[in-house]
Motif scaffolding. Structure first.
Motif, mmCIF file in Angstrom:
data_model
loop_
_atom_site.group_PDB
_atom_site.id
_atom_site.type_symbol
_atom_site.label_atom_id
_atom_site.label_comp_id
_atom_site.label_asym_id
_atom_site.label_seq_id
_atom_site.Cartn_x
_atom_site.Cartn_y
_atom_site.Cartn_z
ATOM 1 N N GLU A 31 -20.801 29.095 60.576
ATOM 2 C CA GLU A 31 -21.421 29.601 59.584
ATOM 3 C C GLU A 31 -22.727 28.709 59.867
ATOM 4 N N CYS A 34 -25.027 31.156 61.962
ATOM 5 C CA CYS A 34 -25.137 32.046 61.007
ATOM 6 C C CYS A 34 -26.646 32.375 60.002
ATOM 7 N N SER A 45 -22.566 37.878 56.873
ATOM 8 C CA SER A 45 -21.808 38.860 56.494
ATOM 9 C C SER A 45 -21.830 38.519 58.029
ATOM 10 N N GLY A 46 -22.204 37.563 58.967
ATOM 11 C CA GLY A 46 -21.954 37.119 59.785
ATOM 12 C C GLY A 46 -22.797 36.827 60.820
ATOM 13 N N THR A 83 -11.873 43.584 63.517
ATOM 14 C CA THR A 83 -12.519 43.217 62.111
ATOM 15 C C THR A 83 -11.264 42.324 61.074
ATOM 16 N N TRP A 94 -23.116 46.487 58.469
ATOM 17 C CA TRP A 94 -23.209 46.245 60.556
ATOM 18 C C TRP A 94 -22.736 47.540 61.271
ATOM 19 N N ASN A 101 -18.654 38.884 62.649
ATOM 20 C CA ASN A 101 -17.331 37.721 62.028
ATOM 21 C C ASN A 101 -16.789 36.741 62.875
#
Length: 541
Positions: A31, A34, A45-46, A83, A94, A101
């Motif tokens: 995170e 990201c 979102s990733g 995913t 995406w 992710n």
């Protein structure tokens, strides 16, 4: 089907090899990377490919067998996999595999472990160790700047001090001081009117005083000091311009570029508070200035110039035409300006009360001048007091040359010299006329280039001759006919004190062979002059 089954196997293996503590640490690092460098809110979102490579570098996952190329391939493969545990398809935002992710991130780590030849748990431990530090930033650190970092140097408005005397735009009218009328209001008002009038020519003084004249008033009254500076006066003028005009004030101008009398009193009171003195002392200084009026501005005086100041060096045309008319107009303009300024200052209050406004000086004092149009020129008819302009001297009548045919032949040769479009048949240009005189050896201290140019100009105004067709309107004054050429030789003879026949004879003797050409001769060049060195193609041409 085989690809999806293989993906499930890899995904389960990667998830089974992560214990809960490591999983939370890896998720925290995921995170953080990201969110790194993303200000659009899309970090939830990733992870991008750039941040995935940054994570691998800073966690020291790279080796000889796991290079950046392997990272890019692993990222691309993971971005194409399903995913989540439900294997939902990627979101439309995406498209193209630009973000992955957390589940795809674990799958990418599995691909990296295979390329490196180690267990995926080893990579998880390296990543989990980065949870407390987070992404590294290697940006350039700005040097210390005391005007920005030292808050004590900030102005009051930047600090947000509500006790400041600097007025903010919001609710500024309520913070302005109330105007105080002076005890002797008349001289102060007269000074305001005189400075509002100063430098105005279009009646703008009826609308108020400009910032320039407001500053000039304080300069003339010697009220400037370290506290009341030019910058402070400019700020004070802007503040006072926001105040209401008052019941007896002039109408307020849109844009606050002028202030009326009531706003002027507010500005004076603000300056008195800044100086720490009473406002009556400023009123006395301003009232004392009402008797003298604004100081006249002193322009820069030009240095002496003998070519302008010494009238004896003027040419005859400048002496007869320019000097008299220029001096007459300058003297008349100066006298009218002095009378107009005195009349306007003395009648400022009367014009304000009558509402007539400001009238231009020419309307009050220039009625004695008039003009009459003759053709395309406007001639002034007022009495200048100067002697009348002398009539131009008549041109001499040319004498018949002794050998007219030979002189005509020389004239025509110089007419054609340098002409490529047949212009030589239309007359002799000034350039070729001077060349004829140079080739004939006529030039001396008297017949110099300036005199020849003036003689050419005078001769061009003479009639073209009895048997000569008139030149076209595009060549009049630019070319001489043979008759006008003889007039030019008469002018040369008068200046030199000889007969025109002597000049004709000199031209025939020294210029009978035609114009002399003194071009530059190129040196010998064997590659051009020696034809034996030419190639076959050049010889054929």
């Amino acid at each position: 089907y085989n690809q999806q089954a293989c993906t499930r196997v890899y995904l389960r293996a990667s998830m089974s090899g992560v214990i809960q503590a490591e999983r939370d640490a890896v998720l925290s690092v995921f995170e953080q990377y990201c969110a790194f460098g993303d200000n659009s809110g899309a970090q939830s979102s990733g992870m991008t490919s750039r941040n995935f490579a940054k994570l691998a570098k800073e966690c020291r996952l790279l080796s000889k067998s796991l290079t950046l190329t392997h990272l890019d391939l692993a990222y691309t493969k993971a971005s194409r996999s399903p995913t989540g545990s439900t294997y939902a398809q990627l979101d439309t935002s995406w498209a193209g595999g630009k973000r992955i992710n957390f589940q795809q991130f674990l799958l990418a780590l599995q691909y990296c472990a295979e390329a490196r030849g180690c267990d995926v748990s080893d990579l998880h431990k390296l990543i989990a160790a980065k949870a407390e530090e987070g992404p590294e930033s290697t940006a350039t650190e700005a040097k210390f700047n005391r005007f920005y970092d030292d808050k004590s140097t900030y102005t009051v408005l930047q600090r947000g001090d509500s006790k400041s005397r600097l007025l903010e735009r919001s609710n500024s009218q309520s913070q302005l001081p109330a105007p105080k009328l002076p005890e002797d209001n008349k001289p102060v008002f007269q000074a305001f009117e005189m400075y509002a009038l100063f430098g105005e020519t279009t009646g703008g003084q009826m609308l108020g005083m400009t910032s320039r004249n407001f500053v000039k008033l304080f300069k003339d009254c010697e009220l400037l000091d370290r506290k009341v500076t030019l910058t402070f006066l400019d700020l004070t003028f802007t503040k006072a311009a926001r105040a209401p005009g008052g019941p007896t004030g002039a109408p307020q101008v849109e844009g606050a570029k002028r202030i009326n009398y009531m706003q002027f009193l507010i500005a004076v009171k603000i300056c008195a508070e800044q100086k720490g003195t009473s406002v009556d002392s400023l009123y006395k200084a301003i009232a004392a200035r009402a008797e003298m009026g604004p100081k006249t501005q002193t322009a820069t005086q030009a240095m002496p110039n003998r070519f302008h100041d010494d009238r004896s060096t003027y040419t005859s045309v400048a002496r007869n035409d320019a000097v008299g008319e220029r001096e007459m107009l300058r003297e008349r303009s100066d006298s009218l300006g002095k009378v107009a300024t005195a009349g306007l200052v003395a009648g400022a209050l009367a014009r304000r009360n009558s509402g007539d406004g400001m009238r231009r000086p020419s309307a009050d004092f220039g009625s004695t001048s008039s003009g009459s149009r003759r053709g395309s020129k406007v001639v002034n008819t007022f009495d200048t007091g100067l002697p009348p302009k002398p009539e131009p001297k008549a041109l001499p009548t040319p004498s018949e040359p002794a050998n007219r045919a030979a002189l005509t032949d020389v004239f025509e040769q110089y007419c054609r010299f340098g002409e490529t479009a047949g212009g030589g048949a239309m007359g002799l240009t000034s350039r070729n006329f001077i060349k004829l005189c140079k080739d004939s050896g006529i030039l001396d201290k008297t017949l110099n280039l300036t005199f020849l140019d003036l003689a050419y100009t005078k001769a061009a105004r003479a009639p073209p001759g009895p048997n000569q067709a008139p030149l076209g309107h595009t060549t009049v004054g630019k070319r001489l006919t043979f008759h006008q050429f003889l007039v030019a030789t008469e002018l040369m003879a008068e200046a030199k004190g000889c007969l025109a026949g002597e000049i004709h004879s000199t031209m025939l003797v020294k210029s009978a062979e035609g114009p002399r050409v003194t071009a530059t001769h190129a040196p010998h060049n064997k590659f051009f002059d020696d034809k034996s060195t030419w190639t076959a193609v050049a010889r054929q041409k």
